[in-house]
Every structure is written in C-alpha cells, then in structure tokens.
Write an enzyme that holds these catalytic residues in place. Sequence first.
Site, PDB file in Angstrom:
ATOM      1  CD  GLU A  82      61.340  51.131  22.039  1.00  0.00           C
ATOM      2  OE1 GLU A  82      61.408  49.749  22.005  1.00  0.00           O
ATOM      3  OE2 GLU A  82      60.612  51.798  21.433  1.00  0.00           O
ATOM      4  NE  ARG A  92      70.664  56.168  11.649  1.00  0.00           N
ATOM      5  CZ  ARG A  92      70.221  57.057  12.228  1.00  0.00           C
ATOM      6  NH1 ARG A  92      70.651  57.628  10.406  1.00  0.00           N
ATOM      7  NH2 ARG A  92      69.007  57.460  11.966  1.00  0.00           N
ATOM      8  CB  CYS A 145      66.527  55.600  23.026  1.00  0.00           C
ATOM      9  SG  CYS A 145      66.028  57.375  22.849  1.00  0.00           S
ATOM     10  CG  HIS A 184      61.592  55.252  21.361  1.00  0.00           C
ATOM     11  ND1 HIS A 184      62.402  53.328  21.587  1.00  0.00           N
ATOM     12  CD2 HIS A 184      62.506  56.468  21.525  1.00  0.00           C
ATOM     13  CE1 HIS A 184      63.642  54.525  21.355  1.00  0.00           C
ATOM     14  NE2 HIS A 184      63.564  55.873  21.075  1.00  0.00           N
TER      15      HIS A 184
HETATM   16  N1  PCA Z   1      65.720  59.627  21.041  1.00  0.00           N
HETATM   17  C1  PCA Z   1      66.783  58.859  20.498  1.00  0.00           C
HETATM   18  C2  PCA Z   1      68.015  59.792  21.487  1.00  0.00           C
HETATM   19  C3  PCA Z   1      67.144  60.960  22.331  1.00  0.00           C
HETATM   20  C4  PCA Z   1      65.815  60.585  21.451  1.00  0.00           C
HETATM   21  O1  PCA Z   1      65.003  61.218  22.288  1.00  0.00           O
HETATM   22  C5  PCA Z   1      67.021  57.576  20.747  1.00  0.00           C
HETATM   23  O2  PCA Z   1      65.791  56.682  20.368  1.00  0.00           O
HETATM   24  O3  PCA Z   1      67.715  57.085  20.898  1.00  0.00           O
END
Ligand code: PCA
Length: 231
Positions: A82, A92, A145, A184
């Site tokens: 990111e 959401r 996240c 991510h």
């Molecule tokens: N993904 C979610 C919350 C926890 C995770 O692993 C997110 O992208 O916010």
Amino acid sequence: MKTILVTGFEPFGGMPLNPALETIRALNGTQVMDGFAVFQKVCVPAVHNKCIQKVLAAIEQYQPELVLMLGLAPGRKGVTPERVAINMDDFRIPDNEGNQIVDNPIVSDGPAAYFSTLPIKSMVHKMHLSGIPSSVSNSAGSFVCNHLFYGVMHHLHSPEPRKSLAPGENLTPGKSLVRAGFIHIPLLPEQAVKGDEPSMSLEHIVKAIRVCAETALSVTKDMVITGGEIA
Ligand code: PCA
C-alpha cells in the site's frame, strides 16, 4: 540479529480464516539474509483502536528494524504494498466487536494521510523477478487495515518514538529508524473454490513477504518506476 515485526489480522467479516494470520504463522522465527534478521509475528484483533494498541505494544517490546503489516483484500490478484494510509474510518461492515464507524477521523488532529516508508516500487519489482504477481495499491480502503496502518504511521512520526523514514529518505545502517507499511494479500485457493475470485497459494504469499522484507532491509533508495493508476 534485527527483528522484522510482521503483523496479521484475525479472521473478520464471518470468514473462517485470514491468510494474513496463516502467513505470519509460517514466517514466525524464520530468518532472512543469512541470519541478518528474524521474523516476529503479532496476531492482531480486527477491532478498531485495539489493533493499533497491540502493534504499538509489540513495537515497544521488540524494537524492530522493520514493521510489515499484513491484511486480506478479497479480489486482489497479487500481493499489493500500500502506498498511503488515510485519516478516515468508514467501515462498510462492523469490526469484530460490532463497531461500525462511519466518517470519523482516526486521529482527530492528525494529518490527512501518511505515506508508507517501505520501498514499495522496489518491492513490487523484486516480487516480479521472483515470479510473484504484485502491484502497488493506491488505497488500503477505509476499514480496519487502513485504520491500523494510519495509527502505526502516526505513532512512528510523533516525536518520542523511534523515527520513521520519510519516503525516499536514505536508510543509514545503525541509525535508530524503523521502516513501516502495509501489504494487502489475496485470498487463499481454498477460499476461492468457486473460481470467481483470484487467489494465491500460502507458499507464494510467504515467499512474497520474505522478498518484501529483504528488499526493505537492503534498498536504501526506492526505484522510480510507475505504480500509478488511471482512475
Ligand atoms: N482485511 C481487512 C481487515 C482485516 C483484514 O485482513 C481490511 O482490509 O481492512
């Protein structure tokens, strides 16, 4: 030996597992760069505020060189470092304690955003060379996240703790600086059996995070290559 703090969220949104948790379990205690650094895992609750507190406590305890925060982003086709954390919660769905926060800043007087201090372009480049689908992501969303990412970057930029590197700032070995950012990852194949969503094996995700760690520990200045998008 240096410490790489690698954080992963517990399952959320009713899903039975989170590949981020599986990844940090696989990495925990393993070394990179011939024993230069070792991974230390931190399991993080998918709950606002608590997730930040857990990671800040671990930073205090382990004094890491590097903080890699991992989370699942269903639908992503690759491993996606990111670029930026924004100062806004807009959930959401509820978090794991039922909090559904809408349009609330994470830090009331904080700046609008923080950039990752990981060399995200170099990481993507190295993952490509290792055969791993990867791209820069320009949004970490507005759920837990992004919340954790922003909270940790805010802490690292405040005067008392070990200072974070600014994007593009040179990493000087021996200086008390910590690089930090969020990555991510996609669904695991067993979470995408219907075949309508992309997935990646745990083996590939673990390899990807090792490549990211080695890159962040060895690259002093990030590459200037495009990771941009046309909206
Ligand atoms: N993904 C979610 C919350 C926890 C995770 O692993 C997110 O992208 O916010």
